[in-house]
Scaffold this motif. Sequence first.
Motif, short mmCIF file in Angstrom:
data_model
loop_
_atom_site.label_atom_id
_atom_site.label_comp_id
_atom_site.label_asym_id
_atom_site.label_seq_id
_atom_site.Cartn_x
_atom_site.Cartn_y
_atom_site.Cartn_z
N GLY A 139 57.47 -54.86 -8.86
CA GLY A 139 58.71 -54.43 -9.51
C GLY A 139 59.07 -55.25 -10.72
O GLY A 139 60.25 -55.36 -11.08
N ALA A 140 58.08 -55.80 -11.41
CA ALA A 140 58.35 -56.62 -12.59
C ALA A 140 58.78 -55.75 -13.77
O ALA A 140 58.15 -54.75 -14.07
CB ALA A 140 57.11 -57.43 -12.98
N THR A 141 59.86 -56.13 -14.43
CA THR A 141 60.31 -55.43 -15.63
C THR A 141 59.75 -56.07 -16.90
O THR A 141 59.76 -55.45 -17.96
CB THR A 141 61.84 -55.41 -15.71
N GLN A 142 59.27 -57.30 -16.79
CA GLN A 142 58.59 -57.99 -17.88
C GLN A 142 57.44 -58.79 -17.29
O GLN A 142 57.53 -59.25 -16.14
CB GLN A 142 59.51 -58.99 -18.60
N TRP A 172 62.70 -59.43 -2.87
CA TRP A 172 62.67 -57.96 -2.98
C TRP A 172 64.06 -57.35 -3.02
O TRP A 172 64.28 -56.33 -3.67
CB TRP A 172 61.84 -57.36 -1.85
N ARG A 173 65.03 -57.98 -2.38
CA ARG A 173 66.39 -57.44 -2.43
C ARG A 173 66.97 -57.57 -3.84
O ARG A 173 67.61 -56.65 -4.35
CB ARG A 173 67.28 -58.17 -1.41
N THR A 174 66.74 -58.71 -4.46
CA THR A 174 67.20 -58.90 -5.84
C THR A 174 66.49 -57.92 -6.77
O THR A 174 67.10 -57.33 -7.66
CB THR A 174 66.93 -60.34 -6.30
N MET A 175 65.18 -57.75 -6.56
CA MET A 175 64.39 -56.84 -7.40
C MET A 175 64.92 -55.41 -7.34
O MET A 175 64.92 -54.69 -8.33
CB MET A 175 62.93 -56.89 -6.94
N ILE A 251 62.22 -45.25 -7.70
CA ILE A 251 61.06 -45.94 -7.16
C ILE A 251 60.86 -47.21 -7.97
O ILE A 251 60.89 -47.19 -9.21
CB ILE A 251 59.77 -45.10 -7.26
N LYS A 252 60.67 -48.32 -7.27
CA LYS A 252 60.42 -49.59 -7.95
C LYS A 252 59.60 -50.47 -7.02
O LYS A 252 59.88 -50.52 -5.82
CB LYS A 252 61.73 -50.28 -8.33
N GLY A 253 58.62 -51.18 -7.57
CA GLY A 253 57.71 -51.91 -6.71
C GLY A 253 56.96 -50.89 -5.87
O GLY A 253 56.45 -49.90 -6.37
N GLN A 254 56.92 -51.12 -4.56
CA GLN A 254 56.37 -50.13 -3.63
C GLN A 254 57.48 -49.51 -2.78
O GLN A 254 57.24 -48.99 -1.69
CB GLN A 254 55.33 -50.79 -2.73
N TYR A 255 58.70 -49.55 -3.31
CA TYR A 255 59.87 -49.08 -2.57
C TYR A 255 60.37 -47.73 -3.08
O TYR A 255 60.46 -47.50 -4.29
CB TYR A 255 61.02 -50.08 -2.70
N LEU A 256 60.73 -46.87 -2.14
CA LEU A 256 61.48 -45.66 -2.44
C LEU A 256 62.96 -45.98 -2.25
O LEU A 256 63.34 -46.63 -1.26
CB LEU A 256 61.09 -44.51 -1.50
N MET A 257 63.80 -45.54 -3.18
CA MET A 257 65.25 -45.72 -3.08
C MET A 257 65.89 -44.37 -2.78
O MET A 257 65.65 -43.39 -3.49
CB MET A 257 65.81 -46.27 -4.40
N LEU A 258 66.70 -44.33 -1.72
CA LEU A 258 67.35 -43.09 -1.33
C LEU A 258 68.86 -43.24 -1.36
O LEU A 258 69.38 -44.37 -1.47
CB LEU A 258 66.88 -42.65 0.06
#
Length: 279
Positions: A139-142, A172-175, A251-258
């Motif tokens: 989930g890196a943005t830079q 991962w929570r911060t990410m 979606i960010k990293g390997q996470y789905l956000m619902l």
Amino acid sequence: MTLYQGNTRKMRVSTNSDNIAQYALPIGDNQINMNALIGQSLKVNYGGEIHCIHCATKTKKSFNQGYCYRCLMKLAQCDTCIIKPELCHYEQGTCREPAWGEANCLSDHFVYLANTGTIKVGITRHVTDGVSSRWIDQGATQAIAIMRVQNRLTSGLVEMAFKEHIADKTNWRTMLKSQPEQVDLVALKESLLEQVEGDLDEIIEEYGFQAIDITDSPAIDIHYPVEQYPEKVKSINLDKDLAFEGTLLGIKGQYLMLDGDRVINMRKYSGYNLQIETA
């Protein structure tokens, strides 16, 4: 409505020409284009069956994100040195799978900095067109490649030197909570190189000048398909809940956000036999 069923794997990642992360979820013989589902409803059911992602044996419990216990104990890719590369023991003649080690550990690695909500140091084997899939998985943005090193052991030794000055873990929570502030990674790279200069000199003295090659790669930005970040992260546990449904917001990293601030780490459930229904 489209229905998919089968054993899953971690989402395959890439970027498009705008450096927007692209996600495809392998399930059975299919791949689901997850970016296309943003804003749509998902319904996921887990029937309680897991197959090892290496040998396909049915297993009651998944180890190391998808392996059965037998593979956990015998495969080189599941050894402790994969998590702690400074412990690579190929040269000692004790690698679990020497051929695998030669192909994966005795090749060039990159040491990098990444912004995953906090700045971290890490290592990766591949940087394709300036981007590593590992950066997307985290989930890196830079991100910026600091140096190319000759093998996995050297990458671990270099990473240990940097860890004295900067974190090597992703929170991962911060990410998942927001888009982090931009950081001047080039300036930070130069500052850190000064701080670890003595450690790098020791590594070069032991392993030779070819061991480390500092790169001049530019920092890159990575964008993610997220319509809404969760305010308070609530993790979905398929082993307890067996099913979930809702609107896919990102979606960010390997996470789905619902919706409902819920997230699920799809990599954690590699090898799980799932039924996924999309609108």
